[in-house]
Design an enzyme around this catalytic site. Structure first.
Site, short mmCIF file in Angstrom:
data_model
loop_
_atom_site.label_atom_id
_atom_site.label_comp_id
_atom_site.label_asym_id
_atom_site.label_seq_id
_atom_site.Cartn_x
_atom_site.Cartn_y
_atom_site.Cartn_z
N ASP A 1 0.85 -1.19 0.00
CA ASP A 1 0.00 0.00 0.00
C ASP A 1 0.89 1.24 0.00
O ASP A 1 0.75 2.15 -0.81
CB ASP A 1 -0.89 -0.01 1.24
CG ASP A 1 -1.70 -1.29 1.34
OD1 ASP A 1 -1.43 -2.08 2.26
OD2 ASP A 1 -2.54 -1.51 0.47
N TYR B 1 5.44 -14.37 0.33
CA TYR B 1 4.72 -14.48 1.59
C TYR B 1 5.10 -15.82 2.21
O TYR B 1 5.99 -16.52 1.68
CB TYR B 1 3.20 -14.45 1.32
CG TYR B 1 2.71 -13.18 0.66
CD1 TYR B 1 2.26 -13.19 -0.66
CD2 TYR B 1 2.69 -11.96 1.34
CE1 TYR B 1 1.83 -12.03 -1.29
CE2 TYR B 1 2.26 -10.80 0.72
CZ TYR B 1 1.84 -10.84 -0.59
OH TYR B 1 1.42 -9.68 -1.20
N ARG C 1 5.86 -10.66 -5.33
CA ARG C 1 4.56 -10.90 -4.69
C ARG C 1 3.68 -9.67 -4.79
O ARG C 1 4.11 -8.64 -5.33
CB ARG C 1 4.80 -11.30 -3.23
CG ARG C 1 5.19 -10.15 -2.32
CD ARG C 1 5.54 -10.58 -0.92
NE ARG C 1 5.43 -9.46 0.01
CZ ARG C 1 5.90 -9.44 1.24
NH1 ARG C 1 6.54 -10.50 1.73
NH2 ARG C 1 5.73 -8.39 2.03
N GLY C 2 2.46 -9.74 -4.28
CA GLY C 2 1.59 -8.58 -4.10
C GLY C 2 1.32 -7.82 -5.36
O GLY C 2 0.78 -8.36 -6.32
N GLU C 3 1.67 -6.54 -5.35
CA GLU C 3 1.30 -5.68 -6.49
C GLU C 3 2.50 -4.91 -7.02
O GLU C 3 2.80 -4.97 -8.21
CB GLU C 3 0.20 -4.70 -6.05
CG GLU C 3 -0.21 -3.75 -7.14
CD GLU C 3 -1.59 -3.15 -6.92
OE1 GLU C 3 -2.44 -3.75 -6.23
OE2 GLU C 3 -1.83 -2.06 -7.45
N ASP C 4 3.23 -4.24 -6.17
CA ASP C 4 4.28 -3.33 -6.67
C ASP C 4 5.49 -4.09 -7.18
O ASP C 4 5.97 -3.83 -8.28
CB ASP C 4 4.67 -2.32 -5.59
CG ASP C 4 5.42 -1.16 -6.20
OD1 ASP C 4 6.54 -0.89 -5.73
OD2 ASP C 4 4.94 -0.56 -7.18
N SER C 5 6.01 -5.05 -6.40
CA SER C 5 7.19 -5.80 -6.89
C SER C 5 6.81 -6.62 -8.12
O SER C 5 7.63 -6.81 -9.03
CB SER C 5 7.72 -6.72 -5.79
OG SER C 5 6.73 -7.66 -5.38
O1 TRH Z 1 4.60 -6.07 0.51
P1 TRH Z 1 3.57 -6.59 -0.38
O2 TRH Z 1 3.07 -7.93 -0.12
O3 TRH Z 1 2.33 -5.59 -0.41
C1 TRH Z 1 1.02 -6.10 -0.48
C2 TRH Z 1 0.48 -5.86 -1.87
O4 TRH Z 1 0.65 -4.53 -2.23
C3 TRH Z 1 -1.00 -6.21 -1.93
O5 TRH Z 1 -1.57 -5.81 -3.18
C4 TRH Z 1 -1.74 -5.52 -0.81
O6 TRH Z 1 -3.08 -5.95 -0.81
C5 TRH Z 1 -1.09 -5.85 0.51
O7 TRH Z 1 0.27 -5.42 0.49
C6 TRH Z 1 -1.82 -5.15 1.62
O8 TRH Z 1 4.13 -6.58 -1.87
P2 TRH Z 1 4.42 -5.43 -2.89
O9 TRH Z 1 3.15 -4.89 -3.45
O10 TRH Z 1 5.41 -5.97 -3.86
O11 TRH Z 1 5.11 -4.26 -2.09
C7 TRH Z 1 6.43 -4.44 -1.63
C8 TRH Z 1 7.15 -3.11 -1.76
O12 TRH Z 1 8.44 -3.20 -1.12
C9 TRH Z 1 7.43 -2.76 -3.21
O13 TRH Z 1 7.28 -1.36 -3.38
C10 TRH Z 1 8.89 -3.14 -3.39
C11 TRH Z 1 9.45 -2.77 -2.05
N1 TRH Z 1 10.72 -3.39 -1.66
C12 TRH Z 1 11.80 -2.54 -1.51
O14 TRH Z 1 11.72 -1.32 -1.74
N2 TRH Z 1 12.99 -3.07 -1.11
C13 TRH Z 1 13.15 -4.40 -0.85
O15 TRH Z 1 14.27 -4.82 -0.46
C14 TRH Z 1 12.02 -5.28 -1.03
C15 TRH Z 1 12.17 -6.75 -0.80
C16 TRH Z 1 10.79 -4.74 -1.44
#
Ligand code: TRH
Length: 360
Positions: free
Chosen positions: A17, A176, A253-257
């Site tokens: 988020d 996850y 995973r999730g959305e951004d990565s």
């Molecule tokens: O952390 P997430 O599982 O976030 C999730 C999803 O956004 C999902 O859609 C939402 O419903 C839930 O949260 C509540 O995965 P995501 O989306 O990949 O976000 C991780 C963020 O962390 C992304 O911006 C990449 C960043 N990141 C770094 O900046 N440095 C790192 O070393 C790592 C491993 C990740």
């Protein structure tokens, strides 16, 4: 006068988020000259994504974004020209009343979760009139196809370097809790090809540590057969992009990565955010149908579908690995064409600016 924007973000769990909202806020401010006020209930995740952000500050300016802690009792503030409610986070009721009192009500968007499901383009941009106030909320859907809001992508995103053939397979792991991980690690430890895996801190590192049966602190490297495991530190978003670009295969995973792995044009495996009613399998396979529709050969398509479903809990990951590994060269070629295809709708910030300009 620059457009002003209130962007509301509630940190549900994990990092996405905050990760998505931070990217969007920065782009609106730095690429489109908007005056952005990011309201976030827990700024702490931002501190890891962008060092220099103070996790406990009530108000701070970073990268041309005014970051405000979203307090329990929301202050009296004049709403901006545009109000973005990220992931249906529910705006403070008093703020909504203030929106209705503006001479020109703000353009109010609900930024939806990313999905490749086929119904998304038909819902993108639809208005939803407020039941009792002179306000209209629009559904703004990110997406991979024409007719959606597109995907977050910064102008300054570097073109990924061409990977030179290497003697080992370099992998990044961000997931996850995943029941398939122990079997996958066992396969990598026993396979002939050396695998070097950068394990993200948090859930991934904790699961690998349990599998190793010994401590695996950040910064450590441990060999198991032909596999080297590296406990990688959490790094800011740009460095994480660089880690993805430096690997042959990325588990995200999730959305951004998930989106970032597509911009670096490398093969990737996505663990969708688990949902109780297994709705995440609908999202997973809707994406695969889109991602693979121009991949001609059945062998590649079936190897990817089997491995991705096994990684998400449906199927045997060990049995699926060999076929998936064998189609990585084909997926590497597909990566560039795929990145070009998903950039066709334009980037999300640009589409959002255009959508709002037509309604301001
Ligand atoms: O952390 P997430 O599982 O976030 C999730 C999803 O956004 C999902 O859609 C939402 O419903 C839930 O949260 C509540 O995965 P995501 O989306 O990949 O976000 C991780 C963020 O962390 C992304 O911006 C990449 C960043 N990141 C770094 O900046 N440095 C790192 O070393 C790592 C491993 C990740």
């Amino acid at each position: 006068m620059p457009v002003s924007c209130d962007l509301f973000c509630r940190v549900v769990d994990n990092l996405g988020d905050a990760g998505v909202c931070w990217r969007l806020a920065r782009q609106l401010a730095q690429e489109h000259g908007w005056r952005v006020r990011l309201w976030i209930d827990d700024p702490a995740p931002l501190a890891g994504l962008r060092p220099g952000i103070a996790p406990a500050a009530q108000m701070q300016d970073v990268d041309d974004v005014e970051i405000r802690r979203w307090p329990e009792h929301f202050p009296e503030v004049a709403p901006c020209d545009v109000v973005i409610e990220a992931f249906a986070c529910e705006l403070p009721p008093g703020f909504v009343l203030a929106m209705a009192r503006r001479p020109r009500p703000p353009v109010w968007l609900n930024l939806e979760y990313l999905s490749a499901e086929t119904w998304v383009p038909g819902c993108h941009g639809l208005p939803s009139p407020h039941p009792s106030l002179p306000l209209v909320k629009y559904f703004f859907f990110p997406g991979f196809a024409a007719g959606t809001g597109g995907l977050l992508r910064e102008r300054e995103l570097p073109v990924p370097p061409v990977r030179s053939p290497a003697t080992e397979l370099s992998v990044s792991l961000f997931c996850y809790a995943n029941a398939a991980l122990p079997d996958l690690l066992a396969v990598w430890a026993e396979c002939a090809e050396p695998v070097s895996c950068q394990v993200a801190d948090g859930l991934p590192r904790e699961q690998v540590q349990r599998w190793l049966g010994r401590s695996f602190p950040v910064g450590s490297r441990i060999d198991r057969g032909s596999m080297q495991l590296v406990a990688a530190p959490f790094v800011p978003q740009p460095e994480y992009d660089a880690r993805l670009a430096a690997c042959d295969l990325n588990f995200v995973r999730g959305e951004d990565s998930f989106v970032r792995a597509q911009w670096v044009e490398r093969p990737f495996v996505w663990q969708a955010y688990p949902q109780d009613d297994a709705a995440h399998f609908v999202k997973l396979n809707a994406f695969l149908a889109h991602y693979l529709r121009h991949v001609g050969d059945d062998r590649t398509r079936s190897a990817v579908v089997s491995f991705w479903n096994a990684w998400n809990g449906r199927g045997e990951i060990a049995a699926a690995w060999a076929d998936f590994r064998s189609v990585l060269p084909r997926l590497t070629l597909h990566g560039k064409a795929w990145a070009r295809e998903i950039s066709q709708p334009g980037d999300l910030a640009q589409n959002l600016v255009r959508f709002c300009r037509e309604r301001l």
